[in-house]
Design an enzyme around this catalytic site. Structure first.
Site, PDB file in Angstrom:
ATOM      1  N   THR A  59      -6.403   8.045  -2.879  1.00 21.16           N
ATOM      2  CA  THR A  59      -7.876   7.322  -1.477  1.00 21.16           C
ATOM      3  C   THR A  59      -7.067   6.580  -0.496  1.00 21.16           C
ATOM      4  O   THR A  59      -6.437   5.627  -0.933  1.00 21.16           O
ATOM      5  CB  THR A  59      -8.634   6.239  -2.870  1.00 21.16           C
ATOM      6  N   LYS A  70     -15.314  10.333  -0.667  1.00 16.68           N
ATOM      7  CA  LYS A  70     -14.837   9.541  -1.921  1.00 16.68           C
ATOM      8  C   LYS A  70     -15.163   8.548  -1.807  1.00 16.68           C
ATOM      9  O   LYS A  70     -15.712   7.983  -2.642  1.00 16.68           O
ATOM     10  CB  LYS A  70     -13.253   9.782  -2.474  1.00 16.68           C
ATOM     11  N   LYS A  84     -11.012  -2.640  -2.680  1.00 17.05           N
ATOM     12  CA  LYS A  84     -10.133  -1.877  -1.612  1.00 17.05           C
ATOM     13  C   LYS A  84     -10.953  -0.513  -1.003  1.00 17.05           C
ATOM     14  O   LYS A  84     -10.994  -0.767   0.144  1.00 17.05           O
ATOM     15  CB  LYS A  84      -8.805  -1.071  -2.394  1.00 17.05           C
TER      16      LYS A  84
HETATM   17  P1  NAD Z   1       0.227   2.578  -8.211  1.00 16.40           P
HETATM   18  O1  NAD Z   1       0.562   1.161  -7.563  1.00 16.40           O
HETATM   19  O2  NAD Z   1      -0.005   2.647  -9.847  1.00 16.40           O
HETATM   20  O3  NAD Z   1       1.026   3.336  -8.102  1.00 16.40           O
HETATM   21  C1  NAD Z   1       1.517   3.945  -6.751  1.00 16.40           C
HETATM   22  C2  NAD Z   1       2.874   4.854  -7.108  1.00 16.40           C
HETATM   23  O4  NAD Z   1       3.268   4.830  -5.453  1.00 16.40           O
HETATM   24  C3  NAD Z   1       4.288   3.526  -7.081  1.00 16.40           C
HETATM   25  O5  NAD Z   1       4.931   4.062  -8.721  1.00 16.40           O
HETATM   26  C4  NAD Z   1       5.198   2.888  -5.563  1.00 16.40           C
HETATM   27  O6  NAD Z   1       6.104   2.713  -6.914  1.00 16.40           O
HETATM   28  C5  NAD Z   1       4.480   4.402  -5.610  1.00 16.40           C
HETATM   29  N1  NAD Z   1       5.369   4.651  -4.166  1.00 16.40           N
HETATM   30  C6  NAD Z   1       5.386   3.802  -3.016  1.00 16.40           C
HETATM   31  N2  NAD Z   1       5.273   3.845  -2.186  1.00 16.40           N
HETATM   32  C7  NAD Z   1       6.222   4.764  -2.317  1.00 16.40           C
HETATM   33  C8  NAD Z   1       7.726   6.002  -1.803  1.00 16.40           C
HETATM   34  N3  NAD Z   1       7.448   5.307  -0.179  1.00 16.40           N
HETATM   35  N4  NAD Z   1       7.920   6.870  -1.796  1.00 16.40           N
HETATM   36  C9  NAD Z   1       7.973   7.017  -3.051  1.00 16.40           C
HETATM   37  N5  NAD Z   1       6.834   6.190  -4.172  1.00 16.40           N
HETATM   38  C10 NAD Z   1       6.210   5.677  -3.347  1.00 16.40           C
HETATM   39  O7  NAD Z   1      -1.224   3.173  -7.506  1.00 16.40           O
HETATM   40  P2  NAD Z   1      -2.434   4.000  -8.673  1.00 16.40           P
HETATM   41  O8  NAD Z   1      -3.277   3.483  -9.841  1.00 16.40           O
HETATM   42  O9  NAD Z   1      -1.607   4.876  -9.579  1.00 16.40           O
HETATM   43  O10 NAD Z   1      -2.952   4.757  -6.942  1.00 16.40           O
HETATM   44  C11 NAD Z   1      -2.767   5.617  -6.804  1.00 16.40           C
HETATM   45  C12 NAD Z   1      -3.952   5.705  -5.743  1.00 16.40           C
HETATM   46  O11 NAD Z   1      -5.044   6.428  -6.437  1.00 16.40           O
HETATM   47  C13 NAD Z   1      -4.917   4.541  -4.924  1.00 16.40           C
HETATM   48  O12 NAD Z   1      -4.480   5.550  -3.468  1.00 16.40           O
HETATM   49  C14 NAD Z   1      -5.712   4.334  -5.323  1.00 16.40           C
HETATM   50  O13 NAD Z   1      -7.003   3.808  -4.856  1.00 16.40           O
HETATM   51  C15 NAD Z   1      -6.479   5.857  -6.090  1.00 16.40           C
HETATM   52  N6  NAD Z   1      -6.809   5.810  -7.266  1.00 16.40           N
HETATM   53  C16 NAD Z   1      -6.607   4.534  -8.331  1.00 16.40           C
HETATM   54  C17 NAD Z   1      -7.196   5.032  -9.511  1.00 16.40           C
HETATM   55  C18 NAD Z   1      -6.848   3.804 -10.548  1.00 16.40           C
HETATM   56  O14 NAD Z   1      -7.951   4.054 -11.111  1.00 16.40           O
HETATM   57  N7  NAD Z   1      -5.708   3.619 -10.620  1.00 16.40           N
HETATM   58  C19 NAD Z   1      -8.630   5.477  -9.588  1.00 16.40           C
HETATM   59  C20 NAD Z   1      -8.907   6.308  -8.678  1.00 16.40           C
HETATM   60  C21 NAD Z   1      -8.278   5.981  -7.265  1.00 16.40           C
END
Ligand code: NAD
Length: 297
Positions: free
Chosen positions: A94, A169, A244
Site C-alpha cells: 500500500t 485502496k 498510514k
Molecule cells: P511488514 O513490515 O511486516 O513487512 C515488510 C517486509 O519488507 C519486512 O519483512 C522487511 O524486512 C521487508 N523489506 C523492507 N525493505 C526491504 C528491502 N529493501 N528489500 C527486501 N525486503 C525489504 O509489513 P506488512 O504488514 O507485511 O505490510 C506490507 C505492505 O502491505 C504494507 O505496504 C502495508 O501497508 C500493506 N498491507 C498490510 C496489511 C496488514 O494487515 N499487515 C493489510 C493490507 C495491506
C-alpha cells in the site's frame, strides 16, 4: 517453468509467497530479514541473496514492502536494471499513488510490464489466500496479472490504469475508517443515553445505520463473535496501518485538490489514538477512546 521473484516477506508477504509455492509456482524469495528467509524456505520457496539476484532470474516480480520509499528504491535500484526484458513487475504494497505511477512508468520505459495491485484483507487473509487485489494496469494486461495473483486471492478486480489500484485502496480505507468512527461514536452515545449497546446493535443493524463496520466488525464486544472486539482488539487491522492509509488519502486529496473533511477528521483521530500507544490494537478499539475507557485496553 515461470519463476516468480517475491520481495518483502513480512506479515503479509510470507503468507502470500507460501500460497504461490503451494500452488506449484517456482518462487524465488528475498527479504532483508534472515528470519523471514527461514520462513520462506520452510514454505518451499527458493531463496535469493539479493533483490537484484531474484529479479534477474524471474519472469514475474512481486513486491510487498512497507511504504513508497521502499518500493521506489527496490524497483529503481534492484529490479528494473536486472529483470529480463518483458518481465512483469507487480507491486502489492500500500503506497502513495504518485510513487505507484512513477515506478510503473520507469518499468514500462525500460521495456518491462508493470501493475500496482494493493490488497484488502489482513494477515489471516494473506495466509488463507483470500485477499482482494485492486489492480492498476493497461486493459490488455489485466488477464495476465489476474492469473499471477489468483493463488493468493478471493477476488482480483481491475480498477483502471497504473496507480488506479492504489487510488481504489485508499478511497476504500478512508470510507472504512470514517464508517468505523461513526459506529463507535453511536455506540458511545447509546451507552450514555442508557440504551443497551447490544440492543442498539440489533436495531441499527436492521435500520438505515447498517454498514460493514457495524454488522461484520462490531467494535462493541458480543454481537459479532468473529470481530477483534471479542479478543481484546488483538489481531485484525492495526490502528497504525489505518493511520498510514488515512495519511496517504489526505496526501492524495491535497495533491488532487479534493475536499475530504471527514477523512481529515478520521486521520486526526486515529493518529491521536496511535500516539497514545494503541497503534498495535485493531482500529475498532478506537471505541474505547470515544467512551473515555482507554484504561480498559
Ligand atoms: P511488514 O513490515 O511486516 O513487512 C515488510 C517486509 O519488507 C519486512 O519483512 C522487511 O524486512 C521487508 N523489506 C523492507 N525493505 C526491504 C528491502 N529493501 N528489500 C527486501 N525486503 C525489504 O509489513 P506488512 O504488514 O507485511 O505490510 C506490507 C505492505 O502491505 C504494507 O505496504 C502495508 O501497508 C500493506 N498491507 C498490510 C496489511 C496488514 O494487515 N499487515 C493489510 C493490507 C495491506
Amino acid at each position: 517453468m515461470t519463476t516468480t521473484a517475491f520481495i518483502g516477506l513480512g506479515n503479509m508477504g510470507a503468507g502470500m509467497a507460501a500460497n504461490l509455492a503451494k500452488a506449484g509456482r517456482d518462487v524465488l524469495a528475498f527479504d532483508l530479514s534472515e528470519a523471514a528467509l527461514d520462513r520462506a524456505r520452510a514454505a518451499e520457496c527458493r531463496v535469493a541473496n539479493s533483490a537484484s539476484e531474484a529479479a534477474g532470474q524471474a519472469d514475474v516480480v512481486i513486491t510487498m514492502l512497507p511504504a513508497g520509499a521502499h518500493v521506489r528504491k527496490v524497483w529503481i535500484e534492484s529490479i528494473i536494471p536486472h529483470a529480463p526484458a518483458g518481465a512483469l513487475l507487480i507491486d502489492c504494497s500500500t503506497i502513495d499513488v504518485e510513487s505507484a505511477r512513477a515506478v510503473c512508468a520507469a518499468a514500462e520505459t525500460a521495456g518491462l510490464a508493470s501493475a500496482d495491485a494493493p490488497v484488502s484483507g489482513g494477515i489471516m487473509a494473506a495466509e488463507a489466500g483470500t485477499l482482494a487485489f485492486m489492480v492498476g494496469c493497461a486493459d490488455d494486461r489485466f488477464e495476465t496479472v489476474e492469473a499471477v495473483l489468483k493463488p493468493m486471492a478471493r477476488a482480483v478486480i481491475h480498477a483502471g490504469a497504473a496507480g488506479a489500484g492504489q487510488a481504489a485502496k485508499i478511497c476504500n480505507n478512508m470510507l472504512l475508517g470514517i464508517s468505523m468512527l461513526g459506529v463507535c461514536e453511536s455506540f458511545a452515545l447509546a451507552e450514555k443515553l442508557g440504551l443497551d449497546p447490544v440492543r442498539f446493535f440489533d436495531i441499527a443493524s436492521k435500520s438505515s445505520g447498517q454498514c460493514w463496520s457495524l454488522t461484520s466488525y462490531s467494535p462493541w464486544p458480543g454481537p459479532v463473535p468473529s470481530a477483534p472486539s471479542n479478543r481484546g482488539y488483538e489481531g485484525g487491522f492495526l490502528t497504525s496501518l489505518m493511520s498510514k492509509d488515512l495519511k496517504l488519502a489526505q496526501e492524495a486529496a491535497a495533491k488532487a485538490g479534493a475536499a475530504t473533511p471527514m477523512g481529515a477528521q478520521a486521520q486526526a483521530l486515529y493518529a491521536l489514538f496511535e500516539a497514545q500507544g494503541y497503534g498495535q490494537k485493531d482500529f475498532s478499539a478506537v471505541l474505547q477512546l470515544m467512551r473515555g475507557r482507554l484504561a480498559d485496553l
